[in-house]
Design an enzyme around this catalytic site. Sequence first.
Site, PDB file in Angstrom:
ATOM      1  N   SER A 150     -16.448   4.523  -3.600  1.00 56.28           N
ATOM      2  CA  SER A 150     -16.429   5.978  -3.485  1.00 56.28           C
ATOM      3  C   SER A 150     -15.486   6.416  -2.369  1.00 56.28           C
ATOM      4  O   SER A 150     -14.312   6.108  -2.392  1.00 56.28           O
ATOM      5  CB  SER A 150     -17.845   6.509  -3.276  1.00 56.28           C
ATOM      6  OG  SER A 150     -17.871   7.911  -3.315  1.00 56.28           O
ATOM      7  N   ASP A 302     -12.796  12.678  -4.843  1.00 53.17           N
ATOM      8  CA  ASP A 302     -12.839  11.425  -4.097  1.00 53.17           C
ATOM      9  C   ASP A 302     -12.230  10.293  -4.933  1.00 53.17           C
ATOM     10  O   ASP A 302     -11.878  10.494  -6.097  1.00 53.17           O
ATOM     11  CB  ASP A 302     -14.266  11.117  -3.641  1.00 53.17           C
ATOM     12  CG  ASP A 302     -15.235  10.859  -4.783  1.00 53.17           C
ATOM     13  OD1 ASP A 302     -14.873  11.129  -5.938  1.00 53.17           O
ATOM     14  OD2 ASP A 302     -16.358  10.396  -4.517  1.00 53.17           O
ATOM     15  N   ASP A 304     -13.096   7.662  -6.671  1.00 55.15           N
ATOM     16  CA  ASP A 304     -13.555   7.270  -8.009  1.00 55.15           C
ATOM     17  C   ASP A 304     -13.850   8.477  -8.888  1.00 55.15           C
ATOM     18  O   ASP A 304     -14.357   8.345  -9.998  1.00 55.15           O
ATOM     19  CB  ASP A 304     -14.760   6.335  -7.926  1.00 55.15           C
ATOM     20  CG  ASP A 304     -16.005   7.004  -7.352  1.00 55.15           C
ATOM     21  OD1 ASP A 304     -15.856   7.878  -6.482  1.00 55.15           O
ATOM     22  OD2 ASP A 304     -17.116   6.647  -7.774  1.00 55.15           O
ATOM     23  N   ASP A 306     -15.990  11.079  -8.803  1.00 53.10           N
ATOM     24  CA  ASP A 306     -17.305  11.583  -9.184  1.00 53.10           C
ATOM     25  C   ASP A 306     -17.731  12.774  -8.330  1.00 53.10           C
ATOM     26  O   ASP A 306     -18.724  13.423  -8.630  1.00 53.10           O
ATOM     27  CB  ASP A 306     -18.369  10.479  -9.183  1.00 53.10           C
ATOM     28  CG  ASP A 306     -18.563   9.814  -7.829  1.00 53.10           C
ATOM     29  OD1 ASP A 306     -17.863  10.172  -6.862  1.00 53.10           O
ATOM     30  OD2 ASP A 306     -19.433   8.922  -7.746  1.00 53.10           O
TER      31      ASP A 306
END
Length: 576
Positions: A150, A302, A304, A306
Amino acid sequence: MIHIDPKILERINTWLTPAFDTETQQTIKNDIANNPKDIQESFYKDLEFGTGGMRGIMGVGTNRINKYTLGKSTQGLSNYLHQQFPNETPKAVIAYDCRHNSQTLAKIVADVFSANGIQVFLFEDLRATPELSFAVKHLNCHCGIVLTASHNPPEYNGYKVYWQDGGQMVPPHDAAVINMINDINYADVKFEANKDLINYIGEDVDDVFINASVENGTVGATQAAKDDLKIVFTSLHGTSITAVPETLKRAGYKHVHIVEEQRKPDGGFPTVKSPNPEEPAALKMALELADKVGADIVIGTDPDCDRLGVAVRNSDNELQLLNGNQTMVMMVDFLLKKWKSEGKINGKEFIATTIVSTPMLNKLADAYGVENKIVLTGFKWIAKLIKDHPELDFIGGGEESFGFMVGDFVRDKDAVTSTLLACEIAAITKANGSSFFEELIKLYVAHGFYKEKLISLTKKGIEGAEEIKQMMVDARQNPLKVVNGSKVVKIEDYESATSKNLATGETTSIDIPKSNVIIYYTEDGSQIALRPSGTEPKIKFYVSVNSKLNSTENFKAIESQLDTKAETILKDMNLI
């Protein structure tokens, strides 16, 4: 000279056996001789599954992300899949983000799965986490894995596990898998791939996912409204560049300005200190571009993809960063409006949020006649609600840490669809002669002005973990009685699953899975929550204060009062 604890040394010696490659063994020997403190940090415990899966610093050791810790986890998961689906060939889909070693680690995970007779769908290149969640159901897989850490610093990576429904693994499966992993010796891990079982996927899944995002993220903006909206977007060197621009294009948005310096995926995140959209500094370049081109809205995601950070024009026509609660409130309200206008609300719908997010969601749910279900931090719990309540329709939901989920076609927080939804709201409100920000203020007038503030204390390493543990012990043994001059009237302790009314002394049970969280409620309506992070070496303090707002004209004055009140509470607790 630092003395290595004998118990830790015993763990280290296991990694000096032939089950581990010579490079790993040599690194360990060098660290014993030259970096004894580091080697203890690397081996003093096993990496654990937290709210976002398994996340840690890359390197050798049981407390690090590497070939062997991921291999062991994948071996345990493989064993569990065969146990749960004895008459099937289990299928797994794997994605990875932009981080250093993510592609290599993803291939190792694929190899272990295939060596265990599991059919693998491996994305050919980096992809957004929500697409992985989508792909689990789309490809009828039994589980999914995404390699990501993340928004953590560059030295981190991670391993998130998804189950058949596309949501992250939850009870009882998570504990059962952990037990299987713990029963495995590293020598038992099968690393030799069966290439015939590994299938590469890419654009075929992208196309279906993006179309689904457009369908779910659209709430009624006309083409004229879309044509009049200027958007600045930054992927912060992450995976969202593979999905967000195309999603906005297919939805009809033509004026999308991308921060070119941050377009290229890069696990070193060279232009930011932290690739975290919660941090204002992360969106600095995007805000500068927005002022240059006269943008109405700024969005950054961010690594990734999500979570998303949003900035909009305030009443002074200046770009203002919204916190996660503010974005969530607006998104939920617009989804509820859409459902209501379509005649789809009949009392069998729900929204969802977490125990540390704004209480304002309760007010919105009441206003529209839907239920607000509250769960522990982590979107796996929201996904579990959808699975556990097939008789109810899920509209949308989120958490304070900049995550949001639209409908249930993805079972995790989804910055692709949420970015489109935010742009839809901005386009609709602008076309109506208002703005995203002005409509937020109107919600405060209608439902009460709720304002939240978060403080995180970072405590690294063995000593840091002990400090955090002791802080929670102290909070339980010596709970706050008064905060900023207001009596504490209720304490919820999610570790013991109890809620205590301090006025009556009555204790009731909390029907939520146990977690290391404490929430104080004061006489004046404030809330203070304490929670150690499940994925970072941090302890977090969440403050929520509220007041009536009689008119939009009083917004700035009341906001100032609430900000001061939140700051005073944190000072009273010696946190700032």
